[in-house]
Design an enzyme around this catalytic site. Sequence first.
Site, PDB file in Angstrom:
ATOM      1  CG  ASP A 269      -2.085   0.937   1.089  1.00  0.00           C
ATOM      2  OD1 ASP A 269      -3.227   0.430   1.059  1.00  0.00           O
ATOM      3  OD2 ASP A 269      -1.876   2.162   0.980  1.00  0.00           O
TER       4      ASP A 269
ATOM      5  CD  GLU B 205     -15.314  -6.900  -3.071  1.00  0.00           C
ATOM      6  OE1 GLU B 205     -15.758  -7.602  -2.160  1.00  0.00           O
ATOM      7  OE2 GLU B 205     -15.797  -5.801  -3.386  1.00  0.00           O
TER       8      GLU B 205
ATOM      9  CG  LEU C 201     -14.164 -10.339   0.399  1.00  0.00           C
ATOM     10  CD1 LEU C 201     -12.788  -9.861   0.852  1.00  0.00           C
ATOM     11  CD2 LEU C 201     -14.356 -11.801   0.763  1.00  0.00           C
TER      12      LEU C 201
ATOM     13  CD  GLU D 106     -17.075  -2.106   4.590  1.00  0.00           C
ATOM     14  OE1 GLU D 106     -17.246  -1.533   5.673  1.00  0.00           O
ATOM     15  OE2 GLU D 106     -16.949  -1.501   3.507  1.00  0.00           O
TER      16      GLU D 106
ATOM     17  CG  ASN E  78     -22.376  -5.149  -5.230  1.00  0.00           C
ATOM     18  OD1 ASN E  78     -22.574  -6.204  -4.645  1.00  0.00           O
ATOM     19  ND2 ASN E  78     -21.296  -4.432  -5.043  1.00  0.00           N
TER      20      ASN E  78
ATOM     21  CG  PHE F  12     -29.477  -8.498   0.702  1.00  0.00           C
ATOM     22  CD1 PHE F  12     -28.777  -9.546   1.280  1.00  0.00           C
ATOM     23  CD2 PHE F  12     -28.841  -7.286   0.558  1.00  0.00           C
ATOM     24  CE1 PHE F  12     -27.469  -9.376   1.714  1.00  0.00           C
ATOM     25  CE2 PHE F  12     -27.532  -7.104   0.984  1.00  0.00           C
ATOM     26  CZ  PHE F  12     -26.849  -8.159   1.568  1.00  0.00           C
TER      27      PHE F  12
ATOM     28  CB  CYS G 262     -19.981  -1.901  -2.226  1.00  0.00           C
ATOM     29  SG  CYS G 262     -18.293  -2.290  -1.789  1.00  0.00           S
TER      30      CYS G 262
ATOM     31  CE  LYS H  43     -16.889   2.018  -4.878  1.00  0.00           C
ATOM     32  NZ  LYS H  43     -16.779   0.968  -5.862  1.00  0.00           N
TER      33      LYS H  43
ATOM     34  CE  LYS I 186     -22.200  -5.210   6.622  1.00  0.00           C
ATOM     35  NZ  LYS I 186     -21.903  -6.126   5.520  1.00  0.00           N
TER      36      LYS I 186
HETATM   37  C1  UDX Z   1     -21.659  -5.385  -0.397  1.00  0.00           C
HETATM   38  C2  UDX Z   1     -21.912  -6.736  -1.068  1.00  0.00           C
HETATM   39  O1  UDX Z   1     -22.883  -7.469  -0.333  1.00  0.00           O
HETATM   40  C3  UDX Z   1     -20.611  -7.510  -1.200  1.00  0.00           C
HETATM   41  O2  UDX Z   1     -20.835  -8.739  -1.845  1.00  0.00           O
HETATM   42  C4  UDX Z   1     -19.701  -6.631  -2.013  1.00  0.00           C
HETATM   43  O3  UDX Z   1     -18.608  -7.261  -2.412  1.00  0.00           O
HETATM   44  C5  UDX Z   1     -19.425  -5.338  -1.280  1.00  0.00           C
HETATM   45  O4  UDX Z   1     -20.666  -4.673  -1.110  1.00  0.00           O
HETATM   46  P1  UDX Z   1     -21.320  -4.499   2.071  1.00  0.00           P
HETATM   47  O5  UDX Z   1     -21.194  -3.137   1.464  1.00  0.00           O
HETATM   48  O6  UDX Z   1     -20.332  -4.909   3.094  1.00  0.00           O
HETATM   49  O7  UDX Z   1     -21.248  -5.615   0.926  1.00  0.00           O
HETATM   50  O8  UDX Z   1     -22.755  -4.559   2.741  1.00  0.00           O
HETATM   51  P2  UDX Z   1     -24.056  -5.495   2.683  1.00  0.00           P
HETATM   52  O9  UDX Z   1     -24.017  -6.485   3.762  1.00  0.00           O
HETATM   53  O10 UDX Z   1     -24.257  -6.014   1.325  1.00  0.00           O
HETATM   54  O11 UDX Z   1     -25.175  -4.419   3.047  1.00  0.00           O
HETATM   55  C6  UDX Z   1     -25.276  -3.189   2.328  1.00  0.00           C
HETATM   56  C7  UDX Z   1     -26.294  -2.260   2.920  1.00  0.00           C
HETATM   57  O12 UDX Z   1     -27.605  -2.740   2.717  1.00  0.00           O
HETATM   58  C8  UDX Z   1     -26.191  -1.984   4.418  1.00  0.00           C
HETATM   59  O13 UDX Z   1     -26.362  -0.604   4.648  1.00  0.00           O
HETATM   60  C9  UDX Z   1     -27.332  -2.780   5.027  1.00  0.00           C
HETATM   61  O14 UDX Z   1     -27.799  -2.236   6.248  1.00  0.00           O
HETATM   62  C10 UDX Z   1     -28.358  -2.666   3.921  1.00  0.00           C
HETATM   63  N1  UDX Z   1     -29.338  -3.766   3.909  1.00  0.00           N
HETATM   64  C11 UDX Z   1     -28.912  -5.043   3.694  1.00  0.00           C
HETATM   65  C12 UDX Z   1     -30.694  -3.490   4.057  1.00  0.00           C
HETATM   66  O15 UDX Z   1     -31.093  -2.335   4.233  1.00  0.00           O
HETATM   67  N2  UDX Z   1     -31.588  -4.531   3.998  1.00  0.00           N
HETATM   68  C13 UDX Z   1     -31.199  -5.811   3.786  1.00  0.00           C
HETATM   69  O16 UDX Z   1     -32.075  -6.689   3.729  1.00  0.00           O
HETATM   70  C14 UDX Z   1     -29.826  -6.085   3.640  1.00  0.00           C
END
Ligand code: UDX
Length: 503
Positions: A46, A184, A186, A188, A241, A282, A293, A296, A353
């Site tokens: 990095d 990825e 992944l 968070e 996504n 979800f 993620c 954007k 989250k």
């Molecule tokens: C996301 C993707 O899931 C992951 O695969 C990707 O590689 C990176 O982006 P992340 O940003 O860590 O991961 O969060 P995620 O768990 O997907 O949740 C995203 C947002 O959606 C959060 O703010 C969460 O609170 C919200 N959410 C999720 C809801 O409002 N309702 C749901 O049912 C699920």
Amino acid sequence: MASRAGSLNGKKNSEKTKIAVLGMGHVGLPTALGMADLGWEVIGADSNPQTIATLKQVKSWFYEPDLEPLLEKHLKSGLFQPTANVDQAIADSTILFVCVGTPQGDDGKADLTQIENIARMVARNLNGYKLIVEKSTVPAITAQWVKKTITRYAQIEARNAAKTAKNGKHAGEVPHFDVASNPEFLQEGRAVENFFHPDRIVMGVDSDRARELLEAIYRPLNCPIVVTNPTTSELIKHTANAFLSTKISFINMVSDICEAVGADVTNVAQGIGLDPRIGTGFLSAGIGFGGYCFPKDLRAFAYLGEEHGVDCSMLREVERINTRRIDLFMKKVRRALWVVQGKTIAVLGLAFKPRTDDIREAPALRIVEALLREGASVRLYDPEGMPNAKRMLPEETGRVAYCASAYEAAEGTNAVLLLTEWADFRNLDLERVHDLMDVPLMIDGRNLYDPAQMQRAGFEYHSMGRDTPVQFPASIVKHHPPAKRSAAQKTSKTRKRERAVVG
Ligand code: UDX
């Protein structure tokens, strides 16, 4: 996590092939440590020396469960070597995982400056075969650009080397290289778990050599592998996504309909989700999605489609529904409090989250800003997100207070808002919260509690897509004066209010 040192052509991984992970962020660091745990020798590079210094002190610069024990393990084993010398890391490695940021640029377009920089650095250090793997989320055809950029600058390097004859007999030749896409997935807060137990691995390759190298890395993870070309692989990531964001906005729209007609969105989600074609994941209604993620990536995907003349209004609507969640939630707050000005409000949850300290595009922060604009003072608590939040929104006497616990935040308040679905907030000592508050009013933006339970605990409780009295659509009300509601139609809250007035 047990090491599962794999082998390539009968040799120990580390003897054969070195991996460099470029970018030690939320994706790069878990990926690098995961591969070290699989037995590979991994350089974590990095360009920010502070990030590297922190890693060398056995600390991650962001909160992610299970990451630091893995960091400690592989700093000790020597399989993970952090460095701020990105050029050297590239020169010393055969497989390069690109995990740099792809932030939002103008008009929602992905800003690929950091990806281009890496491509130019690879060109400078192309001292033999290399496989360049895009892990960061990038729009379709980025791999083609990366390939073109490396070729372009490597040719210039080779020409210059030939002129000065620095490279002896090899001067003038550009070594062979491959560019692959391996997105990825992944989340968070679950990045380590997701690395070791992926639902699937997607690899976009256009050579057998690239495919064999990636398969050798991921074989021990024993999960379905989708092999395709790089452009399709890039598109899979954006599509995933965009689809997940669509699911969230869809259930949020349904949640508003539930409120209008008096249905329960959690039951609706369960009722549809058990159909395997839909799936239960979800479908939690609330204040919407945030993070680095989804927002954007959704914009970048719509931009990509529109750039190619595709009507992406559906994706634009998904974003619009998400943005409107904040206004809708604020309406709920006003409806519950009447006057917001001068009220003291506890906010539980700031991160976008649970299980992360990440506050980027966090809906909770936008709600806090709206509360402050309307003249409320806030008492904030989040298990991990407060240090980051304080940088954006510093403490201010009488207006913004950061608290040591949910209970401290609730003290003397007119309302508690639940804004992040942390497990801790699902198990609050409700009696204690009730006693600490001036007015026992809770507005739950994540549906963490059962309305009946909250009523029993003596709270006035509002949530998302549940427990609102039946209202007739405006068109019916306009033409027919509303009939008096029968006792059965009255909500328990209405009955309670009536009793209070009579009593
Ligand atoms: C996301 C993707 O899931 C992951 O695969 C990707 O590689 C990176 O982006 P992340 O940003 O860590 O991961 O969060 P995620 O768990 O997907 O949740 C995203 C947002 O959606 C959060 O703010 C969460 O609170 C919200 N959410 C999720 C809801 O409002 N309702 C749901 O049912 C699920």
